[in-house]
Motif scaffolding. Structure first.
Motif, PDB file in Angstrom:
ATOM      1  N   VAL A 110      -6.191  -6.951  -7.179  1.00 58.09           N
ATOM      2  CA  VAL A 110      -5.927  -7.508  -5.877  1.00 58.09           C
ATOM      3  C   VAL A 110      -6.106  -6.342  -4.863  1.00 58.09           C
ATOM      4  O   VAL A 110      -6.518  -6.197  -3.608  1.00 58.09           O
ATOM      5  CB  VAL A 110      -4.701  -8.394  -5.742  1.00 58.09           C
ATOM      6  N   MET A 111      -5.425  -5.285  -5.235  1.00 57.18           N
ATOM      7  CA  MET A 111      -5.045  -4.239  -4.135  1.00 57.18           C
ATOM      8  C   MET A 111      -6.602  -3.529  -3.936  1.00 57.18           C
ATOM      9  O   MET A 111      -7.077  -3.211  -2.826  1.00 57.18           O
ATOM     10  CB  MET A 111      -4.223  -3.057  -4.706  1.00 57.18           C
ATOM     11  N   THR A 141      -7.514 -13.997  -5.209  1.00 58.99           N
ATOM     12  CA  THR A 141      -6.687 -13.412  -6.322  1.00 58.99           C
ATOM     13  C   THR A 141      -7.115 -13.868  -7.506  1.00 58.99           C
ATOM     14  O   THR A 141      -6.476 -13.843  -8.482  1.00 58.99           O
ATOM     15  CB  THR A 141      -5.262 -13.560  -6.094  1.00 58.99           C
ATOM     16  N   ILE A 177      -7.472 -12.229 -12.909  1.00 56.62           N
ATOM     17  CA  ILE A 177      -6.595 -11.375 -12.950  1.00 56.62           C
ATOM     18  C   ILE A 177      -6.617 -10.777 -14.493  1.00 56.62           C
ATOM     19  O   ILE A 177      -7.720 -11.147 -15.077  1.00 56.62           O
ATOM     20  CB  ILE A 177      -5.080 -12.282 -13.329  1.00 56.62           C
ATOM     21  N   GLY A 217       0.936   4.895  -9.709  1.00 60.18           N
ATOM     22  CA  GLY A 217       2.250   4.687  -9.634  1.00 60.18           C
ATOM     23  C   GLY A 217       2.491   3.094  -9.428  1.00 60.18           C
ATOM     24  O   GLY A 217       3.487   2.576  -9.273  1.00 60.18           O
ATOM     25  N   ARG A 218       1.498   2.506  -9.253  1.00 54.73           N
ATOM     26  CA  ARG A 218       1.294   0.890  -9.147  1.00 54.73           C
ATOM     27  C   ARG A 218       1.238   0.240 -10.469  1.00 54.73           C
ATOM     28  O   ARG A 218       0.550   0.947 -11.149  1.00 54.73           O
ATOM     29  CB  ARG A 218       0.424   0.433  -7.886  1.00 54.73           C
ATOM     30  N   PRO A 219       1.970  -1.059 -10.715  1.00 51.39           N
ATOM     31  CA  PRO A 219       1.701  -1.860 -11.687  1.00 51.39           C
ATOM     32  C   PRO A 219       0.242  -2.304 -11.995  1.00 51.39           C
ATOM     33  O   PRO A 219      -0.512  -2.658 -10.903  1.00 51.39           O
ATOM     34  CB  PRO A 219       2.594  -2.975 -11.652  1.00 51.39           C
ATOM     35  N   TYR A 220      -0.173  -2.137 -13.138  1.00 49.97           N
ATOM     36  CA  TYR A 220      -1.578  -2.484 -13.427  1.00 49.97           C
ATOM     37  C   TYR A 220      -2.142  -3.891 -12.875  1.00 49.97           C
ATOM     38  O   TYR A 220      -3.261  -3.889 -12.449  1.00 49.97           O
ATOM     39  CB  TYR A 220      -1.957  -2.149 -14.997  1.00 49.97           C
ATOM     40  N   TRP A 221      -1.189  -4.866 -13.093  1.00 47.93           N
ATOM     41  CA  TRP A 221      -1.905  -6.423 -12.679  1.00 47.93           C
ATOM     42  C   TRP A 221      -1.982  -6.265 -10.983  1.00 47.93           C
ATOM     43  O   TRP A 221      -2.496  -7.389 -10.697  1.00 47.93           O
ATOM     44  CB  TRP A 221      -0.632  -7.203 -13.141  1.00 47.93           C
ATOM     45  N   GLU A 222      -1.448  -5.307 -10.166  1.00 46.09           N
ATOM     46  CA  GLU A 222      -1.769  -5.266  -8.975  1.00 46.09           C
ATOM     47  C   GLU A 222      -3.118  -4.778  -8.382  1.00 46.09           C
ATOM     48  O   GLU A 222      -3.662  -4.967  -7.429  1.00 46.09           O
ATOM     49  CB  GLU A 222      -0.567  -4.433  -8.249  1.00 46.09           C
ATOM     50  N   ARG A 254      -9.493  -4.255  -1.399  1.00 46.31           N
ATOM     51  CA  ARG A 254      -9.303  -3.938   0.152  1.00 46.31           C
ATOM     52  C   ARG A 254     -10.257  -2.858   0.659  1.00 46.31           C
ATOM     53  O   ARG A 254     -10.150  -2.550   1.540  1.00 46.31           O
ATOM     54  CB  ARG A 254      -7.775  -3.864   0.338  1.00 46.31           C
ATOM     55  N   ASN A 303      -6.917 -17.022 -12.400  1.00 48.99           N
ATOM     56  CA  ASN A 303      -5.829 -17.786 -12.439  1.00 48.99           C
ATOM     57  C   ASN A 303      -6.080 -19.267 -12.257  1.00 48.99           C
ATOM     58  O   ASN A 303      -5.206 -20.080 -11.809  1.00 48.99           O
ATOM     59  CB  ASN A 303      -4.696 -17.210 -11.475  1.00 48.99           C
TER      60      ASN A 303
END
Lengths: 256, 497
Positions: B68-69, B179, B182, B60-65, B72, B187
């Motif tokens: 980074v997520m 980050t 990407i 349910g989260r956007p793929y570009w996140e 963790r 980046n």
């Protein structure tokens, strides 16, 4: 021609024009008063109360309080900042703000204000509300988890874009941002990524899709200076939202 | 091969001893040992007791996140997850080939991480056991004790790790949880100033990495009987290799060898991993047990990580590390080395390879480039595989038309080694603990075997040195018979039951 009328903000004389509020005059003069729901382009809303100051010893929201000649305004005091910090802490626990994986991190006014006010923990118990994202729109993502109910998107869509696509529904603790379409989905509105409403969010609710984390650490708006060093951080955040190249961003957060 | 200590016949009649938590590893795990009336070991299990839930809450989260997520998951090798997820997202955004700058900056980030993670593991977590002995004075069996007795070794360990962290900082933006990578590229690239700072130190780093290999060889030479036999078991091995069969940590194809070193499969496209690797669930652990589909659950388990990689590849594409690899292979006359303590030797060879590769990349002007991202036709499924410090890491995602993740499957390095670690501690328990009265030093033998695999049990616990530990003996009737407590300062006591 007489000198312009002034009030004092923490002892500094601030000139103002007739009809300006204390916060409007302060922003125009380059003086910082913490704020979240205020944006210089829009009529003040007075909801977040983070801009609270004392005027002649009485609490007032500086964004909606008219400036008056000779008024003695206090803003940057330990007592008022402690109250602001508590307000910001409440905003953090009412939503789901996971800065470590949030693409708005570093460009977020809520995060920057919390840092600036010395917030080191949320202090209160988290609400952990269940707020599904709306990814239906081809160009924009709505992540309601981060909404602080500032209503800037509501005002921008209504007053600038003329689309009236957003609204705050319900009341009190149940207040939430909704999309004005038959299905409640953003895809069923005529909102586009070029709309003003798509670029005023001070947190990470309304985001351009497929752009997250394109700006490296160290070049984000608030990597450069704390929000208190930018009287009008809204402009810098809006530029970041608009996807301007920031490699050569100046030290005040503005583009050359 | 298996030591058969996974399931005791009548566990209710046995005494239970627990090592909880296992210390000087990444994350949170425990070992349970069941003993009979004669103190003979009847059952040994390594349990991973934490539950993370990343596979669920990324949905349910956007793929570009995602890149980074998911990093963790861990604070020691977050770059592995950052890059494995990025590789999967490259497929989602249709990147067929990264730009040279993006590929090399990512490689630099990854080899920087290899260097720092291997240095941390060897010097900070394991050198106290190896330099002082497994049953040595617990008060000094930690990095502070190493700093007192071998100050130059400890100093180099700290500086090697620091250099790797600096490589990560200039490529990812931060030493931990950056980050930089990407979907479709990176980046940022490296500035000339950043490169020059790293170049000023790289030759010291290379020299110290060579010395680290020499130190491990010296330890092996001092007690070959111990190093060759401690916790030993035979198993298949799995890793990525380049299309030419070289060692490659960032990208490649899957190769597996059986316990005798014969190739089981080679040059398998990692997007087909699920055709070759299956996972078994056992009721007593949150960690799954992967196995090679062709060999089945009983014989198909395998090991990953440095010991597998150094022996799985045909060569290492940097000269100093390859010379060390040849010496390693010759040590056993060409037969596969399965001894867990040889992981340390292989790990230091890899650290040397990482240092050599970083040196080469720093001399490559592509890392300074501006062409950072390339994309193509969108896809709905992406698989990214990388060789993390601890072994093969698999990330697999599906993304819907609205850009949200609908499925996530992660097979992390330590999961591949689950059965292998269990076998190693069963051997150690049988050899060293069975029939003896338990002491802190004896229990540490179990932990030494686990540490050799450098497991990342991945949670917020990053304790250095001795973590508090309490072992309780419970009789067949459920009554407590004995209790041994180890305190945070390393002292032990026997509190009254």
């Amino acid at each position: 021609m007489s000198a312009p009328a002034t009030f004092t903000l923490d002892g500094r004389a601030i000139a103002f024009a007739e009809g300006q509020t204390i916060l409007q005059a302060a922003v125009a003069a380059g003086a910082y008063i913490p704020h979240l729901c205020f944006h210089p382009d829009f009529k003040p809303h007075g909801s977040c109360k983070v801009c609270t100051v004392t005027v002649g010893g009485r609490h007032a929201a500086s964004c909606t309080t008219r400036a008056t000649a000779g008024a003695v305004v206090e803003s940057d005091t330990p007592a008022i900042n402690a109250e602001r910090r508590a307000l910001v802490q409440m905003l953090f626990v009412e939503g789901n703000h996971f800065c470590p994986s949030c693409e708005k991190s570093g460009d977020c006014k809520l995060q920057a204000t919390a840092y600036d006010l010395g917030m080191v923990s949320p202090h209160f118990d988290h609400f952990y509300p269940d707020r599904p994202v709306d990814a239906s729109h081809p160009e924009l993502l709505l992540d309601f988890n981060r909404c602080i109910l500032c209503s800037l998107c509501v005002r921008a869509s209504r007053d600038v874009d003329g689309k009236n696509a957003f609204a705050l529904a319900w009341r009190g603790i149940r207040t939430r941002l909704i999309v004005n379409s038959r299905t409640g989905k953003l895809a069923d509105t005529n909102v586009t990524a070029a709309d003003k409403a798509a670029h005023v969010c001070p947190v990470g609710v309304i985001l351009p899709k497929r752009r997250g984390f394109a700006t490296p650490l160290g070049r984000r708006v608030f990597d450069l200076k704390p929000i208190s060093a930018m009287a009008d951080a809204s402009a810098a955040v809006a530029l970041a939202e608009a996807g301007e190249p920031r490699r050569d961003r100046q030290s005040d957060g503005r583009l050359p | 091969m298996s030591y058969g200590l996974e399931n005791a016949e009548h566990p209710e009649t046995l005494r239970r001893v627990a090592i909880d938590p296992v210390s000087r590893v990444e994350g949170h795990g425990k070992v349970t040992i069941l003993l009979d009336e004669d103190d003979k070991v009847r059952q040994v299990r390594l349990h991973v007791v934490e539950f993370r839930g990343f596979e669920r809450f990324i949905q349910g989260r956007p793929y570009w996140e995602v890149p980074v997520m998911v990093q963790r998951l861990c604070g020691i090798c977050p770059v592995s997850h950052h890059l494995a997820a990025s590789k999967a997202m490259d497929a989602i955004v249709g990147t067929r080939r990264l730009t040279p700058t993006a590929e090399k900056v990512r490689r630099l980030m990854h080899y920087g991480q290899m260097l720092q993670s291997h240095a941390l593991h060897f010097f900070h977590l394991c050198s106290p056991d190896l330099l002082f002995g497994f049953s040595s004075d617990v008060a000094r069996r930690n990095i502070v004790g190493v700093a007192a007795a071998h100050p130059e070794t400890a100093r180099r360990g700290v500086l090697l790790r620091r250099f790797g962290q600096e490589v990560i900082r200039v490529t990812a933006g931060k030493r931990i949880h950056g980050t930089g990578s990407i979907p479709g590229g990176v980046n940022k690239s490296v500035t000339r100033e950043e490169r020059d700072v790293l170049l000023a130190d790289i030759y010291d780093i290379l020299a110290w990495s060579r010395d680290a290999v020499a130190l491990v060889k010296q330890l092996h030479g001092q007690d070959p009987a111990l190093y060759n036999s401690f916790g030993v078991f035979r198993s298949s091995m799995l890793s990525l290799v380049s299309p030419g069969g070289d060692m490659d940590f960032y990208d490649g194809r899957l190769r597996a060898r059986d316990e005798a070193g014969a190739i089981l499969f080679d040059q398998v496209d990692y997007r087909d991993y699920h055709a070759h690797i299956r996972e078994e669930v056992k009721p007593w652990s949150y960690m799954k047990f992967p196995f090679l589909a062709a060999l089945g659950t009983d014989k198909g388990w395998y090991k990953v990580g440095p010991l597998a990689r150094v022996q799985n590849c045909d060569q290492i594409p940097t000269p100093l590390a390859d010379a060390e690899r040849r010496e390693f292979v010759d040590y056993s006359g060409g037969a596969p080395i399965h001894a867990p303590l040889a992981y340390h030797w292989a790990r230091m060879i890899e650290m040397l390879h990482a240092a050599e590769t970083i040196k080469d990349l720093l001399h490559d002007d592509d890392i300074l480039g501006d062409d950072l991202v390339s994309t193509g036709e969108r896809a709905r499924e992406g698989i990214g595989v990388i060789e993390a410090p601890r072994g093969t890491l698999i990330h697999h995602y599906r993304v819907d038309d609205n850009d949200l993740v609908t499925m996530c499957n992660l097979i992390v390095s330590t999961t591949h080694n689950n059965q292998a670690m269990n076998e190693a501690i069963r051997h150690v328990a049988k050899r060293y603990l069975s029939g003896h009265k338990l002491t802190e030093g004896l229990l540490n033998h179990i932990e030494v075997a686990i540490r050799a695999f450098d497991p990342c049990l991945s949670c917020a616990t990053h304790a250095l040195g001795q973590m508090a530990l309490e072992v309780t003996l419970v009789g067949a009737d459920g009554g407590e018979l004995d209790r041994l407590a180890r305190h945070g300062d390393g002292t032990t006591s026997r509190p009254a039951p």
